[in-house]
Design an enzyme around this catalytic site. Structure first.
Site, PDB file in Angstrom:
ATOM      1  CB  SER A  33      -1.388   0.102   4.526  1.00  0.00           C
ATOM      2  OG  SER A  33      -2.013  -1.022   3.940  1.00  0.00           O
ATOM      3  N   GLY A  34      -0.296  -0.255   1.352  1.00  0.00           N
ATOM      4  CA  GLY A  34      -0.760  -0.560   0.000  1.00  0.00           C
ATOM      5  C   GLY A  34      -2.116  -1.246   0.023  1.00  0.00           C
ATOM      6  CG  LEU A  35      -4.754  -4.586   2.659  1.00  0.00           C
ATOM      7  CD1 LEU A  35      -5.290  -5.455   1.537  1.00  0.00           C
ATOM      8  CD2 LEU A  35      -4.559  -5.427   3.925  1.00  0.00           C
ATOM      9  CG  ASP A  45      -2.262  -4.999  -1.500  1.00  0.00           C
ATOM     10  OD1 ASP A  45      -1.597  -4.235  -2.227  1.00  0.00           O
ATOM     11  OD2 ASP A  45      -1.814  -5.513  -0.452  1.00  0.00           O
ATOM     12  CG  ASP A  72       2.979  -1.300   1.150  1.00  0.00           C
ATOM     13  OD1 ASP A  72       3.912  -1.728   0.440  1.00  0.00           O
ATOM     14  OD2 ASP A  72       1.968  -1.964   1.452  1.00  0.00           O
ATOM     15  CG  ASP A  74       2.533  -2.419  -3.684  1.00  0.00           C
ATOM     16  OD1 ASP A  74       2.407  -2.652  -2.465  1.00  0.00           O
ATOM     17  OD2 ASP A  74       1.589  -2.066  -4.410  1.00  0.00           O
ATOM     18  CD  GLU A 101       5.439  -6.312  -1.392  1.00  0.00           C
ATOM     19  OE1 GLU A 101       4.869  -7.382  -1.582  1.00  0.00           O
ATOM     20  OE2 GLU A 101       4.902  -5.370  -0.776  1.00  0.00           O
ATOM     21  CE  LYS A 107       1.248  -6.181  -3.460  1.00  0.00           C
ATOM     22  NZ  LYS A 107       1.065  -5.810  -2.054  1.00  0.00           N
ATOM     23  CG  ASN A 109      -2.059  -8.509   1.257  1.00  0.00           C
ATOM     24  OD1 ASN A 109      -2.072  -9.403   2.090  1.00  0.00           O
ATOM     25  ND2 ASN A 109      -1.868  -7.241   1.571  1.00  0.00           N
ATOM     26  CB  SER A 110       2.329 -10.854   2.332  1.00  0.00           C
ATOM     27  OG  SER A 110       3.140  -9.891   1.720  1.00  0.00           O
ATOM     28  NE  ARG A 145       6.221  -6.792   2.545  1.00  0.00           N
ATOM     29  CZ  ARG A 145       4.944  -6.460   2.563  1.00  0.00           C
ATOM     30  NH1 ARG A 145       4.595  -5.193   2.781  1.00  0.00           N
ATOM     31  NH2 ARG A 145       4.011  -7.363   2.337  1.00  0.00           N
ATOM     32  CG  HIS A 176       5.348  -9.353   5.987  1.00  0.00           C
ATOM     33  ND1 HIS A 176       4.756  -9.157   7.206  1.00  0.00           N
ATOM     34  CD2 HIS A 176       4.347  -9.185   5.067  1.00  0.00           C
ATOM     35  CE1 HIS A 176       3.479  -8.879   7.052  1.00  0.00           C
ATOM     36  NE2 HIS A 176       3.188  -8.896   5.758  1.00  0.00           N
TER      37      HIS A 176
HETATM   38  C1  SPV Z   1       0.197  -3.490   3.592  1.00  0.00           C
HETATM   39  O1  SPV Z   1      -0.269  -2.970   4.600  1.00  0.00           O
HETATM   40  O2  SPV Z   1      -0.220  -3.267   2.459  1.00  0.00           O
HETATM   41  C2  SPV Z   1       1.289  -4.427   3.710  1.00  0.00           C
HETATM   42  C3  SPV Z   1       1.418  -5.214   4.917  1.00  0.00           C
HETATM   43  O3  SPV Z   1       2.021  -4.590   2.769  1.00  0.00           O
HETATM   44  S1  SPV Z   1       0.638  -6.696   4.614  1.00  0.00           S
HETATM   45  O4  SPV Z   1      -0.722  -6.441   4.188  1.00  0.00           O
HETATM   46  O5  SPV Z   1       0.728  -7.376   5.865  1.00  0.00           O
HETATM   47  O6  SPV Z   1       1.373  -7.404   3.569  1.00  0.00           O
HETATM   48 MG    MG Z   2       1.358  -3.852   1.049  1.00  0.00          MG
END
Ligand code: SPV
Ligand code: MG
Length: 530
Positions: A33-35, A45, A72, A74, A101, A107, A109-110, A145, A176
């Site tokens: 996971s990027g986060l 993130d 992930d 990004d 994505e 970017k 975080n979503s 994504r 997502h």
């Molecule tokens: C991550 O885990 O970094 C993701 C998923 O991209 S989210 O945080 O839900 O965007």
């Molecule tokens: Mg991410």
């Protein structure tokens, strides 16, 4: 996993440790996971960590696991060209797949309020194509994504993009959503109708029963950040408690034990590897030094101490011997003392006292060391000095009992002055070219004293025994105790008895480079040599 007919699950990890935990739990895949990667590095993130810093962590995760990792990625950390390079590096590091994505670098975080600007569709399709064209591993996958629902562009836009990305070569579509219910995801899945594998991240709609996703033909579910979040709570709680209580007493037992820590780091494997690659179990080999005798030929010099403690240019002989053992990897050393044993005051040795030293010989001393010992062991007389390579030869030679024998023994005894040496008869004499030949040379059993004309060498007082060899030695020592021959016997007699029973010691021939100290001439010689 993407193309499997059954719903698959992958679990978040953000470093080598969490990746190992995911695998040992039984998950079949990892979400890098990027986060989580960013948060574990203490940054946002938001592409604050560079892509090479991410790759460095991925390399650890890949090295310590065997299951596939989906990174992930990004936005691909730049344009199509940056993404090509990323894919190349991921393939080199054995990463199974990357997800990109359709947002704009850098970017965010979503789930964070702020600019969620979407990438241009054509540009993103070009990026997917570039990635697919750059993979060096046929099975590498690119997951596209879609952030249209996150950015509020609606279902039609999401579907339009999914179609375009699929056509551009994406191996899977990640749709997502940040809703608390799965409605838009399920609607998308229905409309999508399995045109390509669908991946979802139910972080906000976590309460949805998994069965509903199975019914909706979802291919892969990502549990996206729960190891990071679990670690965050646990670390906070532990730090807080130790801070407040100023003691570890309250947390010990609640945190993983040290055994667990060493276990997950793979210390068991390293112990096995050390045994395999660090030579013949040197770390486990125990030392036995027989140093009970006074050395009465040294007269006044041994009035207050045994000869093993005689000074040889600033250091007692025994200290030099112990140092040689240590250099060879042997650290657990038992010294059998007798005469003036209190004078044997070296650090890092275990002392055993043969109380009957005045009336007994070497085998009796050996017996006192053997009492609480398991093999393998390196055995030495306490009055010898030798070049360190001789121990390497002993370790390198195969065999359960190995003796270092000096083939040029006559040169040690030019004037017949010295005490009768420990002569041996071997299966073959030493030859100058014997290093070209690995024929096993073994000790031959003899009856009665050895005629120097027949001897092949002088045993130096150095022997190595394996655990099996030690069992044989122990058994023979017990037999000697039984038949009354133990108290006066020297070690050559013990080896001769073993040879008679068919337990023939392996011989390692040397040519000099050692000495023993029996009298004042030897002592002067030893001091000169040093
Ligand atoms: C991550 O885990 O970094 C993701 C998923 O991209 S989210 O945080 O839900 O965007
Ligand atoms: Mg991410």
């Amino acid at each position: 996993m993407l193309t499997s007919p059954r719903l698959q699950f992958i679990m978040e990890a953000h470093n080598g440790l969490s990746a190992k935990i995911v695998e040992e739990t039984g998950f079949k895949g990892i979400w890098a996971s990027g986060l989580s990667l960013a948060t574990a590095m203490g940054v946002r993130d938001r592409n604050e960590a560079s892509w090479t810093q991410i790759i460095d962590i991925l390399e650890f995760m890949s090295d310590v696991t065997t299951i596939p990792i989906l990174l992930d990625g990004d936005t691909g950390y730049g344009d199509f060209n940056n993404f090509r390079r990323l894919v190349k590096k991921l393939c080199q590091r054995d990463i199974a797949a990357v997800c990109i994505e359709d947002k704009v670098f850098p970017k965010t975080n979503s789930f964070v309020d702020g600019d969620q600007a979407l990438a241009d569709i054509d540009e993103f399709c070009g990026k997917i194509k570039a990635g697919k064209d750059s993979q060096s591993n046929d099975k590498f996958s690119v997951v596209a994504r879609i952030e249209a629902l996150i950015a509020g562009w609606g279902m039609d836009e999401a579907l339009r993009r999914a179609e375009a990305y699929h056509a551009a070569g994406a191996d899977g579509i990640l749709i997502h959503s940040k809703r608390a219910n799965p409605d838009e995801i399920l609607t998308f899945a229905k409309e999508w109708a399995n045109r390509a594998p669908l991946v979802i991240v139910p972080t906000t709609y976590y309460a949805t029963p998994t069965e509903r996703f199975r019914e909706a033909n979802i291919s892969v579910i990502i549990w996206a950040n729960h190891n990071l979040r679990a670690a965050l709570s646990a670390m906070r709680e532990t730090s807080q408690r130790i801070f407040e209580e100023e003691t570890l007493a309250g947390v010990e037992g609640k945190v993983a034990g040290m055994k667990d820590v060493f276990g997950i780091a793979g210390n068991t494997e390293i112990a096995e590897a050390e045994r395999k690659y660090l030579g013949v179990q040197r770390q486990e080999t125990k030392g036995i030094v027989l140093a009970a005798t006074r050395g009465s030929a040294l007269e006044a010099l041994t009035k207050d101490k045994p000869k093993c403690m005689l000074d040889l240019r600033g250091e007692p002989l025994l200290r030099r011997l112990v140092h040689s053992f240590n250099t060879a990897g042997v650290r657990d050393i038992t010294v059998v003392c007798g005469y003036k044993h209190e004078a044997v005051d070296l650090p890092n040795i275990r002392k055993v006292v043969n109380e009957t030293y005045a009336t007994t010989g070497e085998v009796a001393s050996l017996a006192s060391a053997l009492e609480a010992m398991e093999g393998p062991a390196l055995i030495a007389y306490g009055d010898i000095l030798f070049r360190d390579y001789i121990l390497d030869l002993l370790f390198d030679a195969p065999g359960d009992i190995v003796l270092a024998v000096d083939a040029k023994w006559r040169e040690n005894h030019p004037d017949g002055r010295k005490a009768v040496p420990d002569l041996v008869v071997c299966g073959q004499p030493y030859r100058e070219d014997s290093f070209l030949d690995d024929t096993a040379v073994e000790l031959q059993p003899v009856d009665g004293p050895i005629d120097p004309a027949q001897a092949h060498g002088e045993w130096t007082g150095l022997a190595r025994v394996t655990a099996t060899g030690l069992v044989d030695v122990r058994r023979e020592v017990a037999a000697m105790a039984e038949d009354g021959s133990l108290s006066n016997a020297g070690l050559p007699e013990l080896f001769n008895r073993l040879a008679h029973r068919g337990v023939r010691a392996r011989i390692v021939y040397i040519t000099g480079h050692w000495l023993d100290v029996n009298d004042a001439f030897d002592l002067a010689w030893a001091r000169n040599v040093l």
